[in-house]
Every structure is written in structure tokens, then in C-alpha cells.
Design a protein around this motif. Structure first.
Motif, short mmCIF file in Angstrom:
data_model
loop_
_atom_site.label_atom_id
_atom_site.label_comp_id
_atom_site.label_asym_id
_atom_site.label_seq_id
_atom_site.Cartn_x
_atom_site.Cartn_y
_atom_site.Cartn_z
N ARG A 1 0.84 -1.20 0.00
CA ARG A 1 0.00 0.00 0.00
C ARG A 1 0.87 1.25 0.00
O ARG A 1 1.99 1.25 0.54
N LYS A 2 0.30 2.33 -0.57
CA LYS A 2 1.05 3.57 -0.65
C LYS A 2 1.27 4.17 0.74
O LYS A 2 2.33 4.70 1.03
N HIS A 3 0.25 4.06 1.59
CA HIS A 3 0.36 4.62 2.95
C HIS A 3 0.14 3.50 3.97
O HIS A 3 -0.70 2.63 3.77
N LEU A 4 0.89 3.58 5.05
CA LEU A 4 0.86 2.53 6.07
C LEU A 4 0.16 3.03 7.32
O LEU A 4 0.31 4.18 7.71
N SER A 5 -0.56 2.12 7.98
CA SER A 5 -1.18 2.47 9.25
C SER A 5 -0.31 1.90 10.37
O SER A 5 0.42 0.93 10.16
N PRO A 6 -0.41 2.48 11.53
CA PRO A 6 0.41 1.97 12.64
C PRO A 6 -0.15 0.70 13.27
O PRO A 6 -0.10 0.52 14.47
N LEU B 1 11.63 3.37 6.72
CA LEU B 1 10.47 2.54 6.99
C LEU B 1 9.27 3.36 7.47
O LEU B 1 8.14 2.89 7.42
N TRP B 2 9.51 4.56 7.93
CA TRP B 2 8.49 5.34 8.62
C TRP B 2 8.07 6.60 7.84
O TRP B 2 7.56 7.54 8.41
N CYS B 3 8.29 6.60 6.52
CA CYS B 3 8.02 7.80 5.71
C CYS B 3 6.64 7.82 5.07
O CYS B 3 6.27 8.79 4.42
N ARG B 4 5.87 6.76 5.19
CA ARG B 4 4.51 6.71 4.62
C ARG B 4 3.54 6.44 5.75
O ARG B 4 3.70 5.47 6.49
N LEU B 5 2.54 7.28 5.88
CA LEU B 5 1.64 7.16 7.02
C LEU B 5 0.20 7.45 6.60
O LEU B 5 -0.07 8.43 5.90
N SER B 6 -0.69 6.59 7.04
CA SER B 6 -2.12 6.80 6.85
C SER B 6 -2.69 7.19 8.21
O SER B 6 -2.65 6.40 9.16
N ILE C 1 1.66 11.45 3.60
CA ILE C 1 0.60 11.21 4.57
C ILE C 1 -0.74 11.17 3.85
O ILE C 1 -1.03 11.97 2.98
N SER C 2 -1.56 10.25 4.29
CA SER C 2 -2.93 10.11 3.80
C SER C 2 -3.85 10.33 4.98
O SER C 2 -3.68 9.72 6.05
N LEU C 3 -4.83 11.20 4.82
CA LEU C 3 -5.79 11.46 5.89
C LEU C 3 -7.07 10.68 5.58
O LEU C 3 -7.63 10.81 4.50
N GLY C 4 -7.50 9.89 6.56
CA GLY C 4 -8.66 9.05 6.29
C GLY C 4 -9.78 9.24 7.22
O GLY C 4 -9.94 9.78 8.18
#
Length: 171
Positions: free
Chosen positions: A103-108, A134-139, A168-171
Motif C-alpha cells: 500500500r502507498k500509505h501505512l497504518s500503525p 520505513l516510517w516515511c509513509r503514514l495513513s 501522509i494520507s488522511l482518512g
């Protein structure tokens, strides 16, 4: 164990002169018959006990064999752990990047990389936490029910990115 004392057994010892005993054939025959029955019962119990002892010996042998197999398996698997510990950090970097979801953005989520990698062992945690890439993509998903935990997770994620450019992706 049956009581084997009789008036006759006390009279057989020369020091026991205080017991006058009158020998009666019927009484002695009854005692002999009783002792025969007791002896037969004991003779029947001995093979049963020997069978139990053989069973215990077989069980013991089986448990020893099982223990040896477990020890051997543990030794083998410890070797695998040692091999993982010997992998150079650069190799772990490459492996960890391949572990990331596509996935383009990762969730924690703790069940997915990179969070999962921090839960394997101390060395993997140190390597993963020390890899900002490892921590540059975030959902980011808003969960008002547990906002404190979510805030802590996002804060940790941002710290681990170490100022690198984020997607960052805001969901």
C-alpha cells in the motif's frame, strides 16, 4: 501388611519364658492355612507389580527419548536465531523494506510491518526504529474513542521518520 503375631510365634523365642503356650494342632493348622493364603496373595501381587514396573520403565524410556528430541530441536532452532543475529544490518535493511505492505500509505497497525518488525526481538527493533525510510509513509485515521493511544502511535511514527519527507494520507 497382615499381622503375623500369634501366641505360638511369641513362644518360639527362648527369652520369652513368661508365655506358657499349649500347642493345639487345629490352631496351628489354621495359622498355616492362613499364611498359605497370605503367601498366595503376595505371590499373585508380585507379577502385577512387576508389570506396573515394566510399564513405568517403558514410560520413563519414552519420556527420555522425547526429552532428547526436544533438546535436539531446541538446539537446531537456536542455531537459526544465531544465524539471524549474525546477519549484517545492511541485509536486514533490505529484508525489512521487502516486508513493507505494498500500500502507498501505512497504518500503525501492530500486525503489519514496520510495527511488526519492532516486536520480533531487541535487535530487529533497534534496526527497524533506526531506519527512517520505513516510517516515511503514514495513513492517519481519526479515532475519537482512543485518541490518546492514536496520538502516541502517530507521534512515535513521526519521531522514527527523523525529519524525512513524509507521505501522509488522511482518512
Amino acid at each position: 501388611m497382615p499381622d503375623l503375631e500369634t501366641p505360638y510365634s511369641k513362644a518360639c523365642f527362648p527369652t520369652n519364658t513368661n508365655y506358657p503356650v499349649e500347642l493345639k494342632g487345629e490352631d496351628i493348622s489354621a495359622i498355616v492355612n492362613e499364611r498359605e493364603q497370605q503367601l498366595n496373595a503376595v505371590l499373585r501381587d508380585i507379577p502385577a507389580l512387576e508389570t506396573v514396573m515394566v510399564g513405568i520403565k517403558d514410560l520413563h524410556q519414552s519420556l527420555v527419548e522425547q526429552k532428547n528430541k526436544i533438546v535436539q530441536s531446541r538446539h537446531l532452532h537456536k542455531g537459526f536465531i544465531l544465524a539471524l543475529w549474525r546477519l549484517p544490518t545492511e541485509t536486514l535493511y533490505h529484508i525489512f523494506h521487502y516486508c513493507l505492505p505494498e500500500r502507498k500509505h501505512l497504518s500503525p497497525a501492530s500486525k503489519l510491518a514496520p510495527m511488526l518488525l519492532t516486536r520480533i526481538c531487541r535487535r530487529w527493533r533497534e534496526v527497524a526504529v533506526g531506519m527512517p525510510s520505513l516510517w516515511c509513509r503514514l495513513s492517519v485515521e481519526f479515532d475519537y474513542r482512543d485518541w490518546q493511544r492514536a496520538a502516541f502511535c502517530y507521534d512515535s511514527w513521526l519521531e522514527r521518520s527523523r525529519g524525512r519527507q513524509l507521505s501522509i494520507s488522511l482518512g
